[in-house]
Design an enzyme around this catalytic site. Structure first.
Site, PDB file in Angstrom:
ATOM      1  N   HIS A  54       0.813  -0.780   0.199  1.00 46.23           N
ATOM      2  CA  HIS A  54       0.218  -0.054  -0.171  1.00 46.23           C
ATOM      3  C   HIS A  54       1.112   0.868   0.469  1.00 46.23           C
ATOM      4  CE1 HIS A  54       0.693   1.563   4.292  1.00 46.23           C
ATOM      5  NE2 HIS A  54       0.575  -0.070   4.382  1.00 46.23           N
ATOM      6  N   CYS A  55       0.139   2.660  -0.007  1.00 44.97           N
ATOM      7  CA  CYS A  55       0.899   3.714  -0.344  1.00 44.97           C
ATOM      8  C   CYS A  55      -0.120   4.804   0.169  1.00 44.97           C
ATOM      9  CB  CYS A  55       1.029   4.043  -1.768  1.00 44.97           C
ATOM     10  SG  CYS A  55      -0.252   4.112  -2.480  1.00 44.97           S
ATOM     11  N   ILE A  56      -0.252   5.905   0.668  1.00 42.19           N
ATOM     12  CA  ILE A  56      -0.660   6.897   1.639  1.00 42.19           C
ATOM     13  C   ILE A  56      -2.100   6.215   1.257  1.00 42.19           C
ATOM     14  CG2 ILE A  56      -1.436   8.852   1.747  1.00 42.19           C
ATOM     15  CD1 ILE A  56       1.609   9.980   0.845  1.00 42.19           C
TER      16      ILE A  56
END
EC number: 2.7.1.-
Length: 644
Positions: free
Chosen positions: A25-27
């Site tokens: 995942h990212c932000i």
């Protein structure tokens, strides 16, 4: 909140855990690499509570969640039994084919930088605020407070090769601690002391690559450079190291692999990095940095318009990852970067448009979505605003791009530059404080650009950005479409003749291979096996629901009949491919008017039937629904008769 059920639903609708190669995942989003993307139920995912939207880019299947994505990710990993540490090879296949060069590059960069993005922003914020305190005279350079804060903010950047050695190793499938050891060698403090005094000799004298030589390795000249805060050398060194490690694993016996593989990997990779990879990568980085500065100096205003207006589009497709390393490289090699500063106003243009929607709309659901999207945007996370508000409404998104372009032009005119990779949104302002000169005209340019972009986006969206008949959320399933049709009209019901929208063979609804249609749960009607890929209006009325993929449409006739037409079965999975809409949602149409064109042969080749149900979703309001007894019909011939 607990996210177990959401995680279960996400896993199920990406095709099950057996369809998942990897997930991270990212932000704001979960980034899946799926074995077969066609198995994912994209429209179902888009319509889930807790999911903002779904994007496909860079070889990744991205489920946008919002600010609480870490919690959802943890639930997905736990429930799915996925390995959160699993490396992702850049040669992973997508749909049985290797990714193209652009997708591979974006996937590579995002995989390396995403894990450290949060701490990178945090460290930049500390450095930015420390520079602010110094500029205001609140702290002195000799004070202990300044020194400790500077260490907290600067340590990550100084040791960046070590951190990137870890993340790049995971990306390339190498032992992470070996990658960290290579990075640590690049910033080994004792090497910097070897550059004092007179060099042994100078290589490439008189060129841009002129380099003094202070030491040799086995008689080979070593060009010592400063690798603190560098990016490209460690990524290339780690990639090379991953190949060396894989080769060694094949030839070294298992009983001694634990120590001999890292021993020979470091013994081979570290010297070659200092002799070849480091110097070449550093020179290339410097050329890229100088080239980007030169291009922007040609016309910073034009560059600001271009980058500012397109930045949000790049974010949508994940293409911004190609620019971030260049900006980071500029800061590390030149001490400043003008590229990312030109897009700084885009965030504030986005939230200006969202605030206008929040204040103008009377739809409670849209208001509810707008509040957290605005708050997130203030702190620089704009995905909820883009995917949840402005992009579905279209005009606010376009307006925000225009305002961001104007803000970019102002930033270019003021020659605003960033000096650190700082925070997002309002935390980004300290990034523009010069580390030595303090507050300069560039920072004031950022303030002016942000204010103008925000106000412009707000005013234009408030005045022109919302259509009265525009839906707050697009329907994403047959049932949702039917519900939308039922809610949209308040026309008095009258007797109605519905003509055929297609040429083709008439089939009973019960023969349709979809229980929702066959059972009559969505309403009474009939199905047509089309012989031509043209769908026309069966009544005169209004288009009350049109899927973004153009595979289904809902109409309300002037006499009150609510009609849903769904072209083919499961054709939502084609994501709009082979369908061309000829009308828009909210359009007034006349009986027989062309609504949608579709390529029957290509749809069939893709493995989807084109059997098309024609449903009267409010058939319970009629006394009788009579169906034609003809085995075949043509466009315009009577298909259904509704009796009040």
């Amino acid at each position: 909140m607990k996210y177990e059920q959401l995680a279960k639903d996400i896993i199920e609708n990406v095709g099950g855990k057996e369809n998942v190669n990897s997930v991270f995942h990212c932000i704001t989003r979960l980034r899946f690499k799926l074995k077969d993307e066609s198995k994912a139920q994209t429209e179902v995912l888009k319509n889930m509570d807790g999911v903002v939207t779904v994007m496909k880019s860079g070889g990744q299947y991205q489920v946008v969640i919002g600010n609480h994505v870490p919690d959802v990710y943890n639930a997905v990993v736990e429930i799915g039994g996925f390995n959160a540490e699993r490396p992702v090879d850049t040669d992973d296949v997508e749909g049985g084919k290797k990714q193209n060069l652009l997708n591979s590059f974006i996937d590579l960069i995002s995989g390396i930088f995403t894990p450290i993005l949060g701490v990178l922003a945090a460290a930049g914020m500390i450095k930015g605020f420390n520079a602010l305190f110094l500029s205001f005279g609140w702290l002195g350079e000799a004070s202990g407070t300044y020194q400790l804060l500077n260490a907290a903010g600067d340590a990550l950047f100084y040791s960046l090769p070590i951190f990137l050695g870890y993340t790049a190793s995971k990306k390339f499938g190498m032992k992470p601690f070996v990658g960290m050891a290579i990075g640590a060698a690049l910033v080994y403090p004792a090497l910097s002391g070897l550059t004092e005094g007179e060099p042994l000799y100078t290589l490439f004298a008189g060129t841009v690559f002129e380099s003094p030589v202070f030491i040799t390795f086995l008689g080979i000249p070593v060009i010592l450079m400063s690798y603190a805060s560098s990016v490209v050398p460690i990524i290339l060194a780690t990639y090379f190291g991953s190949k060396v490690e894989k080769g060694l694993n094949k030839i070294i016996p298992d009983v001694v692999k634990t120590f001999l593989v890292p021993f020979f990997t470091l013994l081979i990779v570290v010297p070659i990095t200092f002799l070849v990879i480091g110097p070449v990568a550093t020179w290339a980085s410097q050329l890229i940095g100088q080239g980007s500065i030169w291009l922007i100096n040609l016309s910073p205003i034009v560059a600001g318009i271009f980058l500012g207006a397109l930045w949000q589009v790049l974010v949508i497709f994940g293409l911004h990852w190609g620019i971030i390393p260049i900006a980071l490289n500029n800061i590390m090699t030149l001490g400043e970067d003008p590229i990312l500063s030109l897009i700084f106003a885009a965030t504030f243009a986005q939230i200006g448009a969202v605030l206008a929607v929040l204040l103008k709309t009377k739809q409670q659901k849209l208001k509810t979505l707008s509040i957290p999207a605005f708050i997130s945007g203030v702190f620089g996370v704009t995905e909820p605003a883009i995917y949840g508000i402005t992009l579905p409404l279209k005009k606010p998104f376009i307006i925000s791009c225009i305002a961001a372009g104007i803000g970019g032009a102002i930033l270019g005119a003021f020659k605003t530059k960033g000096y650190i990779m700082g925070g997002l949104g309002i935390f980004g302002f300290p990034s523009f404080i010069h580390p030595k000169e303090g507050i300069t005209v560039g920072l004031w340019g950022a303030v002016i650009a942000v204010i103008i972009a925000f106000i412009l986006a707000f005013v234009l969206t408030y005045l022109f950005g919302l259509r009265k008949d525009h839906q707050a959320a697009e329907p994403s399933s047959e049932k949702a479409a039917a519900t939308t049709v039922q809610k949209e009209n308040a026309v008095k019901i009258e007797n109605e003749i519905i003509v055929s929208p297609l040429n083709g063979e008439v089939k009973a609804l019960a023969d349709v291979k979809d229980s929702a249609f066959a059972s009559g749960a969505l309403g009474k009607g009939v199905a047509i096996e089309p012989s031509e890929g043209k769908l026309t209006a069966p009544v005169s009325g209004t288009v009350t629901a049109l899927f973004p993929t153009n595979h289904a449409i809902g109409l309300t006739s002037d006499n009150g009949a609510e009609i849903l037409i769904h072209i083919g079965m499961d054709t939502v999975q084609l994501d709009g491919k082979y369908f061309t809409g000829r009308v828009e949602q909210g359009s007034k149409v006349e009986k027989g008017q062309l609504l949608i064109e579709f390529d029957m042969e290509q749809i069939k080749k893709a493995g989807f039937p084109v059997t098309t149900p024609v449903i009267v979703t409010n058939s319970d309001q009629y006394k009788d629904t009579a169906i034609t007894k003809a085995p075949e019909v043509k466009n315009g011939e009577q298909l259904l008769s509704l009796e009040k």
